[in-house]
Design an enzyme around this catalytic site. Structure first.
Site, PDB file in Angstrom:
ATOM      1  N   ASP A  90      -1.235 -16.727  -4.290  1.00 44.13           N
ATOM      2  CA  ASP A  90      -0.722 -16.111  -5.190  1.00 44.13           C
ATOM      3  C   ASP A  90       0.170 -16.420  -4.726  1.00 44.13           C
ATOM      4  O   ASP A  90       0.533 -16.349  -3.507  1.00 44.13           O
ATOM      5  CB  ASP A  90      -1.185 -15.103  -5.786  1.00 44.13           C
ATOM      6  CG  ASP A  90      -0.612 -15.380  -7.521  1.00 44.13           C
ATOM      7  OD1 ASP A  90      -0.033 -16.563  -7.778  1.00 44.13           O
ATOM      8  OD2 ASP A  90      -1.119 -14.462  -8.338  1.00 44.13           O
ATOM      9  N   ASP A 125       4.312 -20.324 -11.027  1.00 44.05           N
ATOM     10  CA  ASP A 125       4.707 -20.569 -12.652  1.00 44.05           C
ATOM     11  C   ASP A 125       4.961 -19.150 -13.094  1.00 44.05           C
ATOM     12  O   ASP A 125       5.260 -17.745 -11.877  1.00 44.05           O
ATOM     13  CB  ASP A 125       2.454 -20.596 -13.100  1.00 44.05           C
ATOM     14  CG  ASP A 125       2.370 -18.624 -12.577  1.00 44.05           C
ATOM     15  OD1 ASP A 125       1.950 -19.201 -12.127  1.00 44.05           O
ATOM     16  OD2 ASP A 125       1.536 -18.119 -13.241  1.00 44.05           O
ATOM     17  N   ALA A 193      -1.194 -14.327 -17.473  1.00 44.67           N
ATOM     18  CA  ALA A 193      -0.092 -13.406 -18.712  1.00 44.67           C
ATOM     19  C   ALA A 193      -1.255 -12.838 -18.923  1.00 44.67           C
ATOM     20  O   ALA A 193      -0.821 -12.217 -20.720  1.00 44.67           O
ATOM     21  CB  ALA A 193       1.241 -14.058 -19.302  1.00 44.67           C
ATOM     22  N   CYS A 276     -24.644   6.325 -10.377  1.00 48.24           N
ATOM     23  CA  CYS A 276     -24.671   5.259  -9.887  1.00 48.24           C
ATOM     24  C   CYS A 276     -25.156   5.217  -8.589  1.00 48.24           C
ATOM     25  O   CYS A 276     -25.782   5.989  -7.620  1.00 48.24           O
ATOM     26  CB  CYS A 276     -23.374   4.860  -9.238  1.00 48.24           C
ATOM     27  SG  CYS A 276     -23.258   3.340  -7.918  1.00 48.24           S
ATOM     28  N   CYS A 278     -25.341   3.494  -5.967  1.00 46.20           N
ATOM     29  CA  CYS A 278     -24.884   2.844  -4.576  1.00 46.20           C
ATOM     30  C   CYS A 278     -24.776   3.756  -3.230  1.00 46.20           C
ATOM     31  O   CYS A 278     -25.024   4.398  -3.875  1.00 46.20           O
ATOM     32  CB  CYS A 278     -23.631   2.469  -4.964  1.00 46.20           C
ATOM     33  SG  CYS A 278     -22.481   3.330  -4.375  1.00 46.20           S
ATOM     34  N   CYS A 281     -23.257   6.312  -3.574  1.00 46.63           N
ATOM     35  CA  CYS A 281     -22.924   7.370  -4.654  1.00 46.63           C
ATOM     36  C   CYS A 281     -24.755   7.993  -4.088  1.00 46.63           C
ATOM     37  O   CYS A 281     -24.552   9.137  -4.301  1.00 46.63           O
ATOM     38  CB  CYS A 281     -23.236   7.022  -5.833  1.00 46.63           C
ATOM     39  SG  CYS A 281     -22.052   6.199  -6.365  1.00 46.63           S
TER      40      CYS A 281
HETATM   41  N1  GUN Z   1      -0.966 -12.703 -11.718  1.00 50.45           N
HETATM   42  C1  GUN Z   1      -1.870 -11.953 -12.763  1.00 50.45           C
HETATM   43  N2  GUN Z   1      -1.418 -12.422 -13.389  1.00 50.45           N
HETATM   44  C2  GUN Z   1      -0.446 -14.343 -13.282  1.00 50.45           C
HETATM   45  C3  GUN Z   1      -0.081 -15.260 -13.390  1.00 50.45           C
HETATM   46  O1  GUN Z   1       0.125 -15.442 -14.983  1.00 50.45           O
HETATM   47  N3  GUN Z   1       0.356 -16.218 -12.880  1.00 50.45           N
HETATM   48  C4  GUN Z   1      -0.386 -16.080 -11.069  1.00 50.45           C
HETATM   49  N4  GUN Z   1       0.765 -16.633 -10.857  1.00 50.45           N
HETATM   50  N5  GUN Z   1      -0.135 -14.845 -10.650  1.00 50.45           N
HETATM   51  C5  GUN Z   1      -1.085 -14.009 -11.823  1.00 50.45           C
HETATM   52 ZN    ZN Z   2     -21.858   3.793  -6.690  1.00 53.73          ZN
END
Ligand code: GUN
Ligand code: ZN
Length: 485
Positions: A90, A125, A193, A276, A278, A281
């Protein structure tokens, strides 16, 4: 350019697919665990043991830390994290949404992601949250689109580029954005978003956002739901056509001492038992887990196990053709999810285009099942039956019927259909004996429509007590109704 996403199986608008990256093929739907380059209680090299095929990390965090930045530039991202599989990065947009600004340009962060060897690059973005004015949303959307175009020019051919769809909660802007990005052609389309919607349980609005963005995309394009990591909503999001998720939730919840399940979250102090199986757990009791010095790490591990377990559950449901049954079960975990389910079925006409025509058995799970795409499809296709003369509609085959040209079976929530189709999907429904109001309503409306489509046919309808409903009065005006109470 050849497509880097192949769809193998479908159910509702969900699918099992293959995302072809330069570091291997990833089967979707899947979750990318979020790796914090600074703190890792679970090492990236271990992530495969939980079921992870691909990771996501934040290139902006790496960029800002001199030591990490130099190491990443020199040795590469995969060496820095110690993971050989595909890694998505990201851009710092999330920091932008939280702090209002970042100390980097779009060009710089795209270039940096390429240089350190990211497999899926995300441009900078602008995540426009819900409840922002339309004017502001449009301004930010234009900037986002300009930046995505610029990134497209910068990116080398073998690296995948993500094109985040923004537009706040304006359905038309989401759709328009998706359409523009499709024209530019990205490898993955994250829906951005949406974290504020999920944090506040506004799942119905999330449904609107997903569907409006999906409408603007080619159905064969891979979709990532940015910031979605709670397994409670995977089935719902997958059924709407989301393929990729990312989870910081496993670590963030653990930090808060919270234990994730597919139906919600427990604070570890409230747990008397561990529901659970796993590896964590089965080797701890609730008491031992609470008191463990590494409780946070243990919780993170459990959280990851249940996250991937749910992904496998969702995939199995797609293969079996009962994803919507799973969605209906999962959406009973919280009233806000139930609202989202009802919201999703308002778009049954849209879902119906993608939903396979034939599956195994239609399981009626509650009143919402009456709104399923299969019921909608049947209603649209009622004009395909050509009837003439006399028609008998009945719920069971008890009655002598030789005087009729047609014998139709009445089965809620569908309505009436030729008896010989009774074992064919979706009429082979497993339903409840005492039909609920919604299911009868749909069925009677479809019968009324069938009668209207066949004005020359003489209809006789035999009904028993358990089919009682106010719409019978309407039926009496257009057919002979025999009440067999
Ligand atoms: N991580 C959570 N929401 C967003 C987003 O709208 N854009 C980007 N680039 N990372 C995110
Ligand atoms: Zn578990």
């Amino acid at each position: 350019m050849t497509s880097r996403f192949e769809i193998l199986h479908k159910d509702a608008a969900g699918r099992i697919g293959k995302l072809i990256t330069r570091r291997g093929v990833v089967e979707t739907p899947t979750v990318m665990p979020v790796i914090n380059p600074n703190i890792q209680s679970i090492k990236p090299s271990e992530m495969q043991n939980f079921g992870a095929q691909m990771l996501i990390t934040n290139s902006y965090i790496i960029y800002r830390n001199e030591e990490l930045r130099e190491k990443a530039l020199k040795e590469g991202l995969h060496s820095l994290l110690g993971f050989e599989g595909p890694i998505m990065t990201d851009s710092g947009s999330f920091q932008l949404s939280v702090y209002g600004e970042v100390e980097i340009t779009n060009e710089q962060i795209v270039d940096f992601q390429q240089k350190i060897g990211s497999d899926i690059v995300v441009p900078l973005d602008i995540p426009t949250p819900p409840n922002v004015t339309r004017e502001q949303t449009e301004i930010e959307l234009n900037t986002t689109i300009q930046r995505l175009k610029a990134a497209k020019e910068l990116i080398k051919d073998d690296i995948m580029l993500a094109g985040p769809v923004q537009g706040s909660n304006y359905a038309d802007l989401r759709e328009k954005c998706a359409r523009i990005l499709s024209e530019i052609n990205f490898d993955v389309y994250p829906f951005g978003a949406v974290v504020p919607l999920m944090e506040t349980y506004r799942y119905s609005e999330l449904v609107d956002v997903i569907i409006s963005a999906k409408k603007g995309l080619d159905p064969s394009a891979p979709v990532h739901l940015f910031g979605a990591g709670h397994p409670m909503m995977f089935a719902l999001a997958v059924s709407l056509g989301c393929d990729l998720f990312d989870s910081a939730a496993y670590a963030l919840y653990a930090k808060d001492k919270r234990y994730i399940t597919t139906t919600g979250t427990y604070h570890v102090d409230k747990l008397q038992y561990l529901p659970c199986s796993c590896p964590i757990c089965v080797s701890y009791t609730a008491e031992k887990l609470k008191r463990a010095s590494n409780c946070e790490e243990l919780l993170a591990r459990h959280n990851l196990y249940v996250t991937f377990e749910e992904i496998r559950h969702v995939k199995q449901s797609i293969k079996e053709g009962n994803l919507l049954e799973l969605v209906e079960q999962r959406c009973r975990a919280h009233p806000r999810l139930l609202s989202a389910l009802k919201q999703m079925y308002k778009y049954s006409d849209w879902l119906e285009q993608y939903d396979p025509v034939s599956k195994s058995t239609f399981f009626y799970c509650g009143p919402e099942s009456s709104m399923r795409p299969e019921v909608m499809r049947f209603s649209h296709r009622l004009n395909r039956f050509s009837l003439k003369g006399k028609a008998l509609i009945r719920a069971s085959s008890m009655r002598i019927d030789s005087e009729f040209d047609h014998v139709l079976l009445f089965r809620p929530p569908f309505g009436a259909f030729p008896e010989e189709l009774s074992e064919i999907y979706p009429f082979n429904t497993e339903s409840i004996h005492i039909h609920d109001y919604e299911s009868l309503e749909k069925a009677y409306l479809n019968v009324l429509k069938l009668i209207e489509l066949n004005p020359d046919v003489e209809f006789t309808f035999i009904l028993s007590e358990r089919f009682k409903h106010p719409l019978i009065e309407k039926l009496k005006q257009v057919a002979t109704v025999i009440l067999n109470y």
